[in-house]
Design a protein around this motif. Structure first.
Motif, PDB file in Angstrom:
ATOM      1  N   GLY A  94       0.811  -1.209   0.000  1.00 55.02           N
ATOM      2  CA  GLY A  94       0.000   0.000   0.000  1.00 55.02           C
ATOM      3  C   GLY A  94       0.842   1.256   0.000  1.00 55.02           C
ATOM      4  O   GLY A  94       0.511   2.254  -0.667  1.00 55.02           O
ATOM      5  N   ALA A  95       1.966   1.209   0.718  1.00 51.51           N
ATOM      6  CA  ALA A  95       2.857   2.377   0.786  1.00 51.51           C
ATOM      7  C   ALA A  95       3.397   2.748  -0.582  1.00 51.51           C
ATOM      8  O   ALA A  95       3.646   3.929  -0.863  1.00 51.51           O
ATOM      9  CB  ALA A  95       4.005   2.088   1.755  1.00 51.51           C
ATOM     10  N   LYS A  96       3.579   1.766  -1.446  1.00 48.32           N
ATOM     11  CA  LYS A  96       4.054   2.054  -2.807  1.00 48.32           C
ATOM     12  C   LYS A  96       3.061   2.904  -3.590  1.00 48.32           C
ATOM     13  O   LYS A  96       3.429   3.610  -4.527  1.00 48.32           O
ATOM     14  CB  LYS A  96       4.309   0.740  -3.559  1.00 48.32           C
ATOM     15  N   LEU A  97       1.798   2.834  -3.190  1.00 44.29           N
ATOM     16  CA  LEU A  97       0.750   3.641  -3.820  1.00 44.29           C
ATOM     17  C   LEU A  97       0.420   4.879  -2.992  1.00 44.29           C
ATOM     18  O   LEU A  97      -0.493   5.634  -3.345  1.00 44.29           O
ATOM     19  CB  LEU A  97      -0.515   2.802  -4.018  1.00 44.29           C
ATOM     20  N   GLY A  98       1.142   5.064  -1.895  1.00 39.73           N
ATOM     21  CA  GLY A  98       0.936   6.238  -1.044  1.00 39.73           C
ATOM     22  C   GLY A  98      -0.251   6.138  -0.124  1.00 39.73           C
ATOM     23  O   GLY A  98      -0.741   7.162   0.380  1.00 39.73           O
ATOM     24  N   ILE A  99      -0.732   4.906   0.150  1.00 32.98           N
ATOM     25  CA  ILE A  99      -1.871   4.733   1.047  1.00 32.98           C
ATOM     26  C   ILE A  99      -1.518   3.740   2.155  1.00 32.98           C
ATOM     27  O   ILE A  99      -0.702   2.839   1.960  1.00 32.98           O
ATOM     28  CB  ILE A  99      -3.143   4.270   0.301  1.00 32.98           C
ATOM     29  N   TYR A 100      -2.145   3.937   3.299  1.00 30.91           N
ATOM     30  CA  TYR A 100      -1.847   3.127   4.475  1.00 30.91           C
ATOM     31  C   TYR A 100      -3.157   2.662   5.121  1.00 30.91           C
ATOM     32  O   TYR A 100      -4.173   3.361   5.056  1.00 30.91           O
ATOM     33  CB  TYR A 100      -1.020   3.933   5.478  1.00 30.91           C
ATOM     34  N   PRO A 101      -3.141   1.503   5.768  1.00 26.43           N
ATOM     35  CA  PRO A 101      -4.382   0.936   6.301  1.00 26.43           C
ATOM     36  C   PRO A 101      -4.617   1.229   7.766  1.00 26.43           C
ATOM     37  O   PRO A 101      -3.752   1.750   8.475  1.00 26.43           O
ATOM     38  CB  PRO A 101      -4.143  -0.564   6.113  1.00 26.43           C
ATOM     39  N   PHE A 102      -5.802   0.842   8.212  1.00 27.85           N
ATOM     40  CA  PHE A 102      -6.058   0.599   9.614  1.00 27.85           C
ATOM     41  C   PHE A 102      -5.765  -0.881   9.857  1.00 27.85           C
ATOM     42  O   PHE A 102      -6.146  -1.728   9.049  1.00 27.85           O
ATOM     43  CB  PHE A 102      -7.514   0.886   9.975  1.00 27.85           C
ATOM     44  N   VAL A 103      -5.086  -1.180  10.952  1.00 31.13           N
ATOM     45  CA  VAL A 103      -4.783  -2.573  11.296  1.00 31.13           C
ATOM     46  C   VAL A 103      -5.465  -2.896  12.626  1.00 31.13           C
ATOM     47  O   VAL A 103      -5.196  -2.245  13.642  1.00 31.13           O
ATOM     48  CB  VAL A 103      -3.267  -2.814  11.405  1.00 31.13           C
ATOM     49  N   LEU A 104      -6.346  -3.892  12.604  1.00 36.88           N
ATOM     50  CA  LEU A 104      -7.067  -4.291  13.811  1.00 36.88           C
ATOM     51  C   LEU A 104      -6.498  -5.612  14.303  1.00 36.88           C
ATOM     52  O   LEU A 104      -6.466  -6.601  13.559  1.00 36.88           O
ATOM     53  CB  LEU A 104      -8.561  -4.433  13.524  1.00 36.88           C
ATOM     54  N   SER A 105      -6.051  -5.620  15.549  1.00 35.99           N
ATOM     55  CA  SER A 105      -5.312  -6.755  16.093  1.00 35.99           C
ATOM     56  C   SER A 105      -5.814  -7.113  17.485  1.00 35.99           C
ATOM     57  O   SER A 105      -6.472  -6.314  18.163  1.00 35.99           O
ATOM     58  CB  SER A 105      -3.818  -6.414  16.174  1.00 35.99           C
ATOM     59  N   LEU A 106      -5.475  -8.338  17.906  1.00 38.22           N
ATOM     60  CA  LEU A 106      -5.792  -8.802  19.252  1.00 38.22           C
ATOM     61  C   LEU A 106      -4.563  -8.644  20.132  1.00 38.22           C
ATOM     62  O   LEU A 106      -3.468  -9.077  19.779  1.00 38.22           O
ATOM     63  CB  LEU A 106      -6.204 -10.274  19.218  1.00 38.22           C
ATOM     64  N   LEU A 107      -4.754  -8.040  21.307  1.00 37.34           N
ATOM     65  CA  LEU A 107      -3.642  -7.832  22.232  1.00 37.34           C
ATOM     66  C   LEU A 107      -3.526  -8.937  23.269  1.00 37.34           C
ATOM     67  O   LEU A 107      -2.421  -9.283  23.695  1.00 37.34           O
ATOM     68  CB  LEU A 107      -3.791  -6.483  22.935  1.00 37.34           C
ATOM     69  N   ASP A 108      -4.681  -9.479  23.706  1.00 36.28           N
ATOM     70  CA  ASP A 108      -4.637 -10.506  24.744  1.00 36.28           C
ATOM     71  C   ASP A 108      -5.922 -11.310  24.735  1.00 36.28           C
ATOM     72  O   ASP A 108      -6.848 -11.032  23.971  1.00 36.28           O
ATOM     73  CB  ASP A 108      -4.395  -9.882  26.126  1.00 36.28           C
ATOM     74  N   GLN A 109      -5.983 -12.319  25.598  1.00 38.62           N
ATOM     75  CA  GLN A 109      -7.124 -13.218  25.637  1.00 38.62           C
ATOM     76  C   GLN A 109      -8.343 -12.607  26.332  1.00 38.62           C
ATOM     77  O   GLN A 109      -9.396 -13.247  26.414  1.00 38.62           O
ATOM     78  CB  GLN A 109      -6.723 -14.523  26.327  1.00 38.62           C
TER      79      GLN A 109
END
Length: 275
Positions: A94-109
Motif C-alpha cells: 500500500g505504501a508504494k501507492l501512497g496509502i496506508y491501512p487501519f490494522v485491527l489486532s488482538l492484544l490478549d485473551q
C-alpha cells in the motif's frame, strides 16, 4: 429444535445513527427464550458491545467479518489471524501507492484490541478517526507495522486505487488471503478489507453452529452488503433489508419493504409472530 436468527449490524440492525430503537430491542429480545439469536458484523467486540446495550444475544457472535468468534462474556470460540509477516508486506504494498491501512489486532485473551494507523491519512480515514476520538485502543505511528495477531487490514479510498492495490496484493499472496472490496455507505468511498482466507461470515456461522449445536436448516439471516452473501448461501432463509446492495437483494429469499432506519429486522420478526 430452536430456530436461529443471525443479523448483520450496520445498515441492517443498527439505524444509520448507529442506534437500536426501543421497538427493535423489544421484538428482538422477545425471541431470546425460544430461539437462538446472535449477530455477524465487521465490527470489533468492543464496538459491538457498545452498540448492543440492552440487546439480548444468546449464542457466540461473529465479529470482525468472521476473524473472531466470541461470546458476550468474552469467551473466545475461534480466531483467524493474518500473520505479522504477511500484514507487513500488505502495508508495504500500500505504501508504494501512497496509502496506508487501519490494522485491527488482538492484544490478549481478554479481547483487548489494537486499532493502529499511519500518521499519513487520507480524508476518509481522518473522518473515521473522529469517531474514535474517545477510544483508548487507537494508536498512530510514523512507521506503521503490524502486531503479532492481526484480525484484518482495512484500506479506505476511491475504488480505482483500491482495485490496483488488491491486484498487487493478490499477485503476492493469491488465495492465501481473503479480499473484500465494497462500498463504504457512511463515507461515500470504498474499503478494501484483507483477512485470513477463512475469515468470513459463512465460516463464522459454521463455527457458531458447532459451538452452539444448532441446525443450519433452521437458520435465518439478515444483511445488506456484499460481505453478507456468504452467510446467505448457508441459511435456510436469507433476508435483505430494503436499503441492501442490489447484488445482495438478488441473493436473498426475502427482500423487506423496510430499511434499517425503519426497524426492518424487528418488523419481519414481529410479522412471523403474527402469523
Amino acid at each position: 429444535m430452536k430456530n436461529i436468527y443471525i443479523t448483520d449490524l450496520d445498515h441492517t440492525f443498527l439505524r444509520t445513527d448507529l442506534s437500536v430503537s426501543d421497538y427493535t430491542k423489544k421484538i428482538w429480545n422477545s425471541y431470546e427464550q425460544d430461539s437462538i439469536i446472535s449477530i455477524a458484523t465487521a465490527r470489533t467486540y468492543k464496538k459491538t458491545m457498545q452498540f448492543l446495550q440492552g440487546v439480548s444475544i444468546n449464542a457466540p457472535m461473529i465479529l470482525l467479518d468472521g476473524a473472531l468468534i466470541a461470546t458476550v462474556d468474552k469467551k473466545i470460540v475461534d480466531t483467524k489471524f493474518v500473520s505479522k509477516e504477511m500484514a507487513d508486506v500488505i502495508i508495504d504494498e500500500g505504501a508504494k501507492l501512497g496509502i496506508y491501512p487501519f490494522v485491527l489486532s488482538l492484544l490478549d485473551q481478554e479481547l483487548n484490541e489494537s486499532f493502529t494507523y499511519s500518521f499519513t491519512l487520507n480524508s476518509y480515514q481522518t473522518e473515521i478517526l473522529k469517531r474514535y476520538a474517545n477510544d483508548d485502543h487507537t494508536q498512530g505511528y510514523k512507521n506503521l507495522r503490524a502486531m503479532e495477531d492481526n484480525f484484518k487490514i482495512v484500506y479506505m479510498d476511491d475504488e480505482e486505487i483500491l482495485i490496483e492495490l488488491k491486484n498487487r496484493i493478490e499477485k503476492v499472496f493469491g488465495d492465501e488471503l481473503k479480499y473484500i472490496l465494497a462500498p463504504e455507505a457512511y463515507m461515500g468511498c470504498y474499503f478494501l478489507t484483507i483477512l485470513h482466507k477463512d475469515a468470513d461470515k459463512a465460516h463464522g456461522i459454521e463455527s457458531v453452529s458447532e459451538a452452539a449445536g444448532f441446525d443450519l436448516s433452521r437458520l435465518s439471516v439478515f444483511g445488506d452488503n456484499l460481505n453478507d452473501i456468504g452467510m446467505f448461501d448457508l441459511a435456510k432463509v436469507s433476508i435483505a433489508v430494503a436499503n441492501a446492495h442490489n447484488d445482495v437483494k438478488k441473493m436473498a429469499n426475502v427482500v423487506l419493504p423496510h430499511t434499517n432506519d425503519e426497524d426492518a429486522v424487528a418488523k419481519y420478526l414481529e410479522g412471523l409472530r403474527d402469523g
